[in-house]
Structures are given as structure tokens and as C-alpha cells.
Design a protein around this motif. Sequence first.
Motif, PDB file in Angstrom:
ATOM      1  N   PHE A  87      68.403  14.879 -24.431  1.00 44.10           N
ATOM      2  CA  PHE A  87      67.251  14.009 -24.232  1.00 44.10           C
ATOM      3  C   PHE A  87      66.015  14.788 -23.769  1.00 44.10           C
ATOM      4  O   PHE A  87      64.885  14.485 -24.132  1.00 44.10           O
ATOM      5  N   TYR A  88      66.226  15.833 -22.954  1.00 45.44           N
ATOM      6  CA  TYR A  88      65.087  16.551 -22.374  1.00 45.44           C
ATOM      7  C   TYR A  88      64.470  17.585 -23.315  1.00 45.44           C
ATOM      8  O   TYR A  88      63.372  18.047 -23.078  1.00 45.44           O
ATOM      9  N   GLN A  89      65.186  17.975 -24.350  1.00 41.65           N
ATOM     10  CA  GLN A  89      64.659  18.923 -25.349  1.00 41.65           C
ATOM     11  C   GLN A  89      63.995  20.144 -24.717  1.00 41.65           C
ATOM     12  O   GLN A  89      62.791  20.355 -24.830  1.00 41.65           O
ATOM     13  N   TRP A  90      64.787  20.931 -24.018  1.00 39.66           N
ATOM     14  CA  TRP A  90      64.197  22.054 -23.276  1.00 39.66           C
ATOM     15  C   TRP A  90      63.530  23.076 -24.182  1.00 39.66           C
ATOM     16  O   TRP A  90      62.616  23.773 -23.741  1.00 39.66           O
ATOM     17  N   ARG A 135      61.649  22.357 -26.738  1.00 40.73           N
ATOM     18  CA  ARG A 135      60.279  21.862 -26.930  1.00 40.73           C
ATOM     19  C   ARG A 135      59.464  22.038 -25.643  1.00 40.73           C
ATOM     20  O   ARG A 135      58.276  22.324 -25.678  1.00 40.73           O
ATOM     21  N   PHE A 136      60.144  21.861 -24.521  1.00 42.43           N
ATOM     22  CA  PHE A 136      59.483  22.097 -23.235  1.00 42.43           C
ATOM     23  C   PHE A 136      58.928  23.507 -23.194  1.00 42.43           C
ATOM     24  O   PHE A 136      57.779  23.748 -22.856  1.00 42.43           O
ATOM     25  N   GLN A 137      59.795  24.451 -23.583  1.00 36.13           N
ATOM     26  CA  GLN A 137      59.387  25.847 -23.592  1.00 36.13           C
ATOM     27  C   GLN A 137      58.189  26.061 -24.512  1.00 36.13           C
ATOM     28  O   GLN A 137      57.252  26.773 -24.193  1.00 36.13           O
ATOM     29  N   TYR A 138      58.242  25.377 -25.643  1.00 32.19           N
ATOM     30  CA  TYR A 138      57.159  25.502 -26.624  1.00 32.19           C
ATOM     31  C   TYR A 138      55.842  25.040 -26.022  1.00 32.19           C
ATOM     32  O   TYR A 138      54.817  25.690 -26.172  1.00 32.19           O
ATOM     33  N   SER A 152      47.459  13.103 -25.039  1.00 27.56           N
ATOM     34  CA  SER A 152      46.925  13.156 -26.407  1.00 27.56           C
ATOM     35  C   SER A 152      47.877  13.909 -27.332  1.00 27.56           C
ATOM     36  O   SER A 152      48.063  13.548 -28.491  1.00 27.56           O
ATOM     37  N   MET A 153      48.532  14.967 -26.796  1.00 32.10           N
ATOM     38  CA  MET A 153      49.537  15.659 -27.604  1.00 32.10           C
ATOM     39  C   MET A 153      50.704  14.725 -27.896  1.00 32.10           C
ATOM     40  O   MET A 153      51.267  14.722 -28.986  1.00 32.10           O
ATOM     41  N   GLY A 154      51.029  13.911 -26.932  1.00 34.70           N
ATOM     42  CA  GLY A 154      52.129  12.958 -27.079  1.00 34.70           C
ATOM     43  C   GLY A 154      51.869  11.963 -28.195  1.00 34.70           C
ATOM     44  O   GLY A 154      52.803  11.562 -28.915  1.00 34.70           O
ATOM     45  N   GLY A 159      57.521  12.562 -31.089  1.00 30.77           N
ATOM     46  CA  GLY A 159      58.885  12.996 -30.799  1.00 30.77           C
ATOM     47  C   GLY A 159      58.978  13.873 -29.569  1.00 30.77           C
ATOM     48  O   GLY A 159      60.042  14.029 -28.983  1.00 30.77           O
ATOM     49  N   ASP A 160      57.848  14.454 -29.152  1.00 31.96           N
ATOM     50  CA  ASP A 160      57.866  15.418 -28.045  1.00 31.96           C
ATOM     51  C   ASP A 160      57.432  14.811 -26.715  1.00 31.96           C
ATOM     52  O   ASP A 160      57.173  15.537 -25.759  1.00 31.96           O
ATOM     53  N   ILE A 161      57.360  13.491 -26.686  1.00 30.10           N
ATOM     54  CA  ILE A 161      56.773  12.892 -25.482  1.00 30.10           C
ATOM     55  C   ILE A 161      57.545  13.236 -24.211  1.00 30.10           C
ATOM     56  O   ILE A 161      56.950  13.546 -23.167  1.00 30.10           O
TER      57      ILE A 161
END
Lengths: 300, 334
Positions: free
Chosen positions: B68-71, B73-76, B263-265, B270-272
Motif C-alpha cells: 500500500f505504501y509503495q516505497w 514511488r516514495f523514493q522516486y 498538485s502532483m497527486g 496512483g501515487d497519492i
Amino acid sequence: MSGEARRTTVKTRTDPQEQEQEQEQEQEQVTGTGTAPAAEVIGALGIQPAAVEVHDVHKWYGAHHVLDGVELTVRPGEVTVVLGPSGSGKSTLLRVINHLEKPEIGHVSLNGELIGVRRHGERLKELGERVILGQRSRIGFVFQNFNLFPHLTVLDNVAAAPVATGKLSRPEARQLARDLLARVGLADKSSAYPRQLSGGQQQRVAIARALALRPGVILFDEPTSALDPELVGEVLAVIKDLARSGTTLVIVTHEIGFAREIADRVVFMDGGRIVEQGPPAQVLDHPQQERTRDFLSKVL
Amino acid sequence: MSQSPGAAVSSGSAPPAEAIPRPDVPAAPKPLAAQRVLPLRRPGRWIITAVVLVLVAQIAHGLVTNPFYQWDRFQYWFLRPTILDGLLITLEVAFYSAVLGLLGGILLALARLSPSPVLRAVSWVYTWLFRSVPLIVVLLFLYNFSALYRTLSVGVPFGPAFFTFDESRIATDMAIAVIGLSLNEAAYASEVVRGGILSVDQGQHEAASALGLPKRYQFAKIVFPQALRSITPNYVNQLIGLIKGTSLVFYVSLLDLFGSVQSMGSTYPGDIVPLLLVATAWYLILTSVVSVIQFYVERYYSRGALRTLPPTPLQKVRNGLREVRARVRRETAI
Ligand SMILES: Nc1ncnc2c1ncn2[C@@H]1O[C@H](COP(=O)(O)OP(=O)(O)O)[C@@H](O)[C@H]1O
Ligand SMILES: [Mg+2]
């Protein structure tokens, strides 16, 4: 301390020889208590003893008449001890002298100069804050609770006022502070903070702080009342030393033995009035007033 | 006392038996004073500690492994320029508002404590007003106001630095954000500062005036430094609220950290979650930095107030090591 207190000395300031002898005695005594102030050096501070006159001063807190026509003259170099029961207005009197409290009637003068007010025709007008602060810097005040500045070192406590009031440069003030601290026997404590010192040491710093402005008169409000009994002596020794050096002092205290020893004059207050005043031998040993006798029988 | 051991032996007199250890004699019980005191064991405490550790480990494990946390993408997103730009705006707005808010708060507190009834009343009304109106309302009000009057700058009592109006819209938005936050912050800061000043002993004021210290010196060098001791923790609290409060400037079209995430969200729906985590991480970092600064500021202003200063973390570590070493030495000695 009790031995000291019992020793009675008849003081005559007009006789320099006798005074010198006294000083020697005093110094012996002082070395005994572990402090090393030397009277003649304090004399060399350049303090000009001033005369204080309190003229018909009345002060009310609400309906409470706290000072009721107080009349007091202190000659230059004289040591006046004020005695009296709690609530009799002793502290208020001292606070009126340096204008921390404004009297509703009457006035105070230092060497003939009115404190806190100026003449305006027939009446008196309050002076501006700045002028009053200037006048206060010529009147030393030593509090019962020391009131040292806890966030400043001992040295800065003593050196702050001469710099802030523009009397000395910073290096001069620090040098003076070091001298004064040495005089009250605290040369090694200059970089300590006040709360790291004992009560007696703090009060000696407070005296050095008051001296740093070279005041014409120093007012003491129960300087030893907040101290443990064994610390009283070291503070009294410093005050005695000042008395010997010819500084004008007004001291509120309950130390009767001390009063007998150093006072030129004892003033007894009750209910906002001066009930009786005179040389210690008279007021303390042969009081004329019933209330004075009553008070002395309780404190002695 | 200063005799050498040899002299002691040659003196001939029999020394007391317990003074010389003699291995051939069976050991007598040690005197009570020499016996080691065993510390009390507290099994309950150990059990609770173990339970808490297990719970913490579980949460950490969940955080790391839950998809769920998509680490990745977090790193990205974590160090993306858009995010960093937003972070910069957050920092700028927070910094200026904190400084102006504190200055305004000091003035308001002084007014509130002054003998002048007019100043007292003005200060009271200001504080009452800005503590009552929600920050978002203040910001939107200013925003619409500035759209109406493009030359609002003249009447506003804050430094000229922000008044490069009209040149670019972002400067205007920034000014609005800073003014709005400062107005709000000053109201709260004034109470914090007033509380600090009131906490300084009356005797300090008296001693300062009895010495004839100039009024300004009394405040700047005697009263305020002592007040700062109690102002600091309260104001830091305020400051942390402010840092998070900056997320509202999004509504006056300023892209701060939260604004960029938002705004990125909407561009990458999908990356919210990782984007929100990025914002969380940055806010955590900011708060931590502020807390570290707070520790040292507090330590600085408690000089003289405490007999000994609290140890810094580094000193704590060193003391801890020394303690462990001493204990090991004791244990091996017994
Ligand atoms: N700020 C004040 N407000 C009201 N009453 C006061 C205040 N200060 C002193 N008093 C009263 O004035 C009287 C004299 O006080 P004070 O001069 O402190 O007496 P002393 O020093 O002789 O014990 C006391 O009854 C005290 O309660
Ligand atoms: Mg008193």
C-alpha cells in the motif's frame, strides 16, 4: 557572631586615631570570618558620602497610611539603623528614598537635590523616568532577597550597571568589578552564576554590585534576614567595613548587637511613624518610649 | 602515617589481623560495609518492555512490507525538484512568519503590559480578533483584498522586503501568505511572550530599576533573556503549528510542500499515498530539526537558572559509556 554582637564600641568619627585602632581590630575579626575586605581600599573607591533628607513623607496604600509624616536627616558618612516591628513601614521608607515608591506628600533629597520630583512654583512635579533612573544610580540598594541577575555571571552582575549607565567603559567596569569582588572576599567566584553561591556569598555580590556605581548612600533592607545564622557574620563584616570607610548607610535590620556596634544613630519606627531616634546607647539602652521598650524586650 | 611499609613491619607490634590478608587462614565473613548490594530485579518492567518492542517491530514491519505504501514511488518522489521547490517555499514562508510573528508578538506583549490603557486595549483587541478568526479565513480575505487593491502594501506595518508587488504574482502570493501567517502568529506569540515576561520575578525588575539601568536595557538585558527560558518551549510549540499551518497557503495559490504534493497527486492519482508519505517525512524532518534547535536554545537560556546544565546528547552518550565501563570494572573486581 554572638561574641561580636556583645562587644560594644563607642564610636566617635571625629577621632581618627581611635577609628584606626578600630579598623585594626576589625580586620582581625574579619580575617577570622574568612573574608578579607580592607576598609581603606573601599575608601579609595572614590565614593563621596552624601546627605539624605526625608521631609514630612506620607504614603498610603489605598486607605492604609503606611508612612505618616516621616522626618529623617542622615549626615554624610553617617550610619543610620532603622528598627521596628514588621509592617511598620521600614521597607517602604527605604523604597521612598530611592523613589521606587512615590510618596503622596513630602519629599526626599540627596545632598539637597530632590529625588524623583522638581520644584514647580509652590508645588512638586514628578520627573521623567530617565532622570529618576539617573538619580537612582547614585543610591545603592541591597535587598533582603539579593535579587542578583541569575542569567549573568557574578562578574557581569557587578559590572553591568556602570556600563549600562554610561559611567565606565566595559574593561574599566570589569576591572572595578574584579576589585570589588576581591574586596568582599569573592575574587575566585567571578565566573560563577549567582545560584551556584551560598546566600551569604550572594548578598556580598549584591553589595559589590551596589558599590560599583559609587553611590553616595547605600540602603540595606534587612540584608541578613534571608540568611542561615552562620552566614550572617560574613555579610555584616562587609557592611561594617563600609561603615568604617565613611560611606553613608541606612540599614534596616533586626540585628540589635550589630546596630549597637556600628550605628551612629538608631531610628525606631512603628505604625508608619518614627517613634524615637538617637545614638544607640540612648535608644537601645535607655529607650524613652513605651513602644520602643516593648519591641526591644521582644527582640533582645 | 608517612611510614613506609617496611618500617611498619619492622616496628614489631602485631598489626590487627584483618588488616593483612593471609591466604592460609580460612576467609572470615566480610564486614557488612564491604558486601555488595544487589540491585532490585524488576521482572514486570522487563515484560512490558518486551511487549512494547514486539508491537513496535510489528508496526515497522508493516510499514516496510505493506505494498500500500509503495516505497519505491516514495523514493522516486522524495527528492524531486517540484517537491524540493515546495519545501523551499514552506521554509521561506515559515521562517519569515516566525520572525515577524515573534517581533509582532513582543510588541503586542509590551503594549499589553504597558501602563497606557489605549495600548493595552489595542493589544487585547488584536489578540482577541486574530485568535478568533480561522487562519484560512484571514488568508482568503487577504487574497481577495489584494486582488482588489493592488497597492495594499503601503498601509501594512511589516518590512518593505515583501513589497515587490505587481512584478510577479508569486511574490504577491508569498507576501499574502507571510502577512496572513504573521498576523495570526503574532496574536498567539504575544500571549507566549507576555507569559514569559510575567514569569520573571518582580525582584528582577526592582533590582534593575534600583540600579538605575535604562529602561530599554532593563528589558533587553535583564528581563527578556530570563523570560526566554519559558518563552522558548511555548514558542517552539507555536512554531511547529506554524510550519504545518503553512500548508494552508495552498489555498492562496502558493505551491508549498503540501501544495506540490497535492498538485502532483492530481496529476499522478496512483501515487497519492507515497506523495503524502513524502510530505509526512519532510514535515517530520522539519519538526525534528526545530526540536534539536530548541534543546540547545533552552540549554543556553537556562545558564544560571540551573545549578548544572542538562547534558547534551553527546555528553549523555559519553557519560553512559563511562558508567558502563565503571560498572564492568566493579563487577570484575568483586
Ligand atoms: N505594594 C503594597 N500594597 C499594599 N500594601 C503594602 C504594599 N507594600 C507594603 N504594604 C503594607 O505597608 C505596610 C508597611 O510595609 P513595609 O514597609 O514592607 O513594612 P516593614 O518593612 O517595616 O515590615 C505593611 O502593612 C504592608 O502590608
Ligand atoms: Mg520590610
